[in-house]
Write an enzyme that holds these catalytic residues in place. Structure first.
Site, mmCIF file in Angstrom:
data_model
loop_
_atom_site.group_PDB
_atom_site.id
_atom_site.type_symbol
_atom_site.label_atom_id
_atom_site.label_comp_id
_atom_site.label_asym_id
_atom_site.label_seq_id
_atom_site.Cartn_x
_atom_site.Cartn_y
_atom_site.Cartn_z
ATOM 1 N N ASP A 281 42.279 38.953 41.037
ATOM 2 C CA ASP A 281 41.639 38.650 42.314
ATOM 3 C C ASP A 281 42.745 38.505 43.362
ATOM 4 O OD1 ASP A 281 39.358 38.179 43.752
ATOM 5 O OD2 ASP A 281 39.142 36.096 43.178
ATOM 6 N N ARG B 4 46.631 35.390 43.886
ATOM 7 C CA ARG B 4 47.048 34.918 42.561
ATOM 8 C C ARG B 4 48.538 35.173 42.367
ATOM 9 N NH1 ARG B 4 42.931 32.797 43.579
ATOM 10 N NH2 ARG B 4 40.877 33.369 42.764
ATOM 11 N N ARG C 119 38.155 35.275 54.515
ATOM 12 C CA ARG C 119 38.125 36.379 53.556
ATOM 13 C C ARG C 119 37.319 37.557 54.094
ATOM 14 N NH1 ARG C 119 35.642 33.698 48.421
ATOM 15 N NH2 ARG C 119 36.461 35.540 47.338
ATOM 16 N N LYS D 224 33.043 43.321 47.130
ATOM 17 C CA LYS D 224 32.261 42.136 46.759
ATOM 18 C C LYS D 224 31.849 41.392 48.031
ATOM 19 C CE LYS D 224 36.452 39.373 46.144
ATOM 20 N NZ LYS D 224 37.353 38.727 45.183
ATOM 21 N N HIS D 225 30.842 40.509 48.004
ATOM 22 C CA HIS D 225 29.988 40.027 46.929
ATOM 23 C C HIS D 225 28.582 40.507 47.241
ATOM 24 C CE1 HIS D 225 33.347 37.121 47.467
ATOM 25 N NE2 HIS D 225 33.296 36.972 46.153
ATOM 26 N N HIS E 147 30.314 28.776 43.297
ATOM 27 C CA HIS E 147 31.051 28.151 42.198
ATOM 28 C C HIS E 147 30.334 26.877 41.731
ATOM 29 C CE1 HIS E 147 34.317 30.582 43.973
ATOM 30 N NE2 HIS E 147 34.815 30.594 42.756
ATOM 31 N N ASP F 144 30.941 38.627 38.945
ATOM 32 C CA ASP F 144 31.790 37.520 39.359
ATOM 33 C C ASP F 144 31.943 36.606 38.139
ATOM 34 O OD1 ASP F 144 33.342 35.937 41.010
ATOM 35 O OD2 ASP F 144 31.813 35.735 42.567
#
Length: 491
Positions: free
Chosen positions: A75, A83, A145, A175-176, A188, A260
């Site tokens: 990601d 990351r 984002r 995405k998403h 989440h 996801d």
């Protein structure tokens, strides 16, 4: 076979392995991952703790265990969601900054540089770009984002991002789906609901996904998002109407649908991860990302659940085989792309950082009486509530000036008095990102020091008092911070 590897019908076990990309801890692949790759596991998903060592060697070890090019996914959006550069901050601005500049050639160049970085590490799928259209006052989870709030703008930059990544030999994953920009909740933590009617969703949220498909994006990721008129009470991940009807039928997507993280509460909360995995594949998902916090035992539990579902008739075996075939085709593309790009000239890390800083400088916006020189500056960085997608990544101005980090959620709101005292006779810079929790402290500090400079490093959703010296970076990455530090004479 170890005691942690349950016995499963070999044919069904092979199909289950072919649609899984589990995580694992550490910077070297554990034996269970290597054994799984040997017998046909589709690949892995890497997270921050995996890439703090020799990531190229890690990727090589994963490849050496697999008979066919494995999926090695990460990601890496640039900006706040990184990351690879989690410890020091991304050298690239995120999508919000690129959208403000609105130069598609620049966006393509930034994503090509991100792709080059990942390719040098042996990674072959980037779970990006974010194709969500940010509704003003909508999703704080998406925030910077997103490329912006205009569907046309987002669509053209998604096109450029897909071209940049796939031109570098990586697979892109938009995405998403069908769009997270209006869903205020964090998937989440809970099932998030997309606002508006289905007609509004088609006009507002779908154009960037249509653009990604037209650009040849090899993968698309549905969000754990509820669209009442489309999915009923289920997230899109579990909805045939969303995946098979809207994405594949209406939009004509023929590539791989990647989930996801299945550990996210919007997916697993009501069902548990193994059952959620079965529901997702039944709905049309092809490749299952199990999520950062799952382990070897959960990988085996999902394999068993998929095999049992086929054996009992709850999951059509042809649907699982179809998913496995799509993933196999993707792996073949990845193998060819790797061969084609092997030894080819690509932007090096220094060139990537250069285009990242250039983009951040172009995105910087200022208003009010921003001084040309500061006096012994004190920078106060107001920590926002954690965005789970981004995590507590490195950000701020500590490398250029004295910086004091305060966290209102941790009770630091009472710090205003000590900050005002410490800044006496000095220039005061207030760096903020997002979240209503920061506003009381910022307003109190501005009340005492109206000459303070505000550096907004989030998606601007706050209007400063008239006459406030104000900079907006549209992100908190290292590149964005450096651009602001340069504008303030700190760097």
């Amino acid at each position: 076979m170890t005691s942690t590897e349950p016995r499963i019908d070999p044919a069904l076990a092979a199909l289950a392995d072919a649609v899984l990309i589990p995580p694992f801890p550490g910077t070297t692949p554990p034996p269970w991952i290597l054994r799984a790759l040997e017998r046909g596991l589709a690949g892995v998903t890497l997270f921050g703790p995996n890439v703090v060592g020799d990531t190229a060697a890690l990727s090589a070890a994963l490849r050496s265990a697999a008979a066919v090019e494995p999926v090695i996914a990460i990601d890496e959006e640039g900006g706040d969601v990184t990351r690879v550069a989690y410890a020091e901050g991304s050298p690239y601005p995120g999508n919000a900054a690129l959208g403000v500049v609105d130069d598609v050639a620049l966006t393509r160049g930034v994503y090509a540089a991100i792709g080059g970085d990942l390719a040098r590490l042996g990674i072959n799928i980037d779970l990006a770009p974010c194709a969500d259209v940010l509704v003003p006052g909508g999703s704080a989870v998406v925030g910077t984002r997103s490329f912006g709030s205009d569907p046309g703008l987002v669509a053209r930059h998604v096109t450029a991002a897909v071209a940049g990544l796939q031109g570098a030999g990586l697979a892109a994953c938009a995405k998403h789906f069908p769009g997270h920009g209006s869903a205020a909740a964090d998937s989440h933590l809970t099932l998030a609901t997309v606002s508006g009617t289905l007609a509004e969703l088609r006009a507002r949220d779908l154009p960037p996904f249509a653009a990604a498909i037209a650009a040849g994006s090899l993968a698309i990721m549905p969000g754990h998002l509820r669209v009442p008129e489309l999915t009923g009470d289920l997230p899109a991940t579990f909805s045939q109407a969303a995946v098979l009807g809207l994405l594949r039928g209406e939009l004509g997507f023929e590539g791989v649908v990647i989930s996801d993280g299945m550990e996210m509460k919007a997916a697993s909360g009501a069902f548990g991860i193994p059952k959620a995995a079965v529901l997702a594949v039944t709905a049309g998902v092809d490749l299952l990302c199990l999520g950062r916090d799952t382990d070897e035992a959960m990988y085996h539990a999902v394999r068993v659940a998929l095999a049992d579902a086929v054996a009992s008739g709850r999951l059509d075996g042809d649907r699982l085989a179809e998913a496995a075939d799509r993933v196999a085709a993707l792996r073949a593309w990845l193998a060819n792309a790797r061969e084609e790009h092997d030894g080819a000239a690509a932007p090096n890390a220094a060139a990537g950082a250069e285009i990242g800083l250039l983009a951040a400088r172009r995105a910087l916006r200022r208003s009010g009486p921003v001084p040309s020189a500061l006096v012994d500056p004190l920078v106060v960085e107001v920590e926002p509530e954690e965005n789970i997608a981004a995590g507590r990544f490195a950000w701020g101005f500590a490398r250029w000036a004295e910086a004091r980090r305060v966290d209102p959620a941790a009770g630091d709101g009472a710090a205003a008095g000590s900050i005002i005292a410490a800044a006496a006779g000095r220039s005061l810079v207030l760096a903020v990102r997002h979240g209503a929790g920061a506003l009381p402290l910022v307003n109190e500090l501005l009340g005492a020091r109206p000459d303070a400079i505000v550096v907004d490093m989030g998606a601007p959703a706050w209007t400063p008092p008239p006459g406030t010296a104000y900079l907006a970076t549209y992100g908190a990455s290292r590149a964005c911070a450096q651009a602001a530090a340069e504008a303030l004479g700190l760097a």
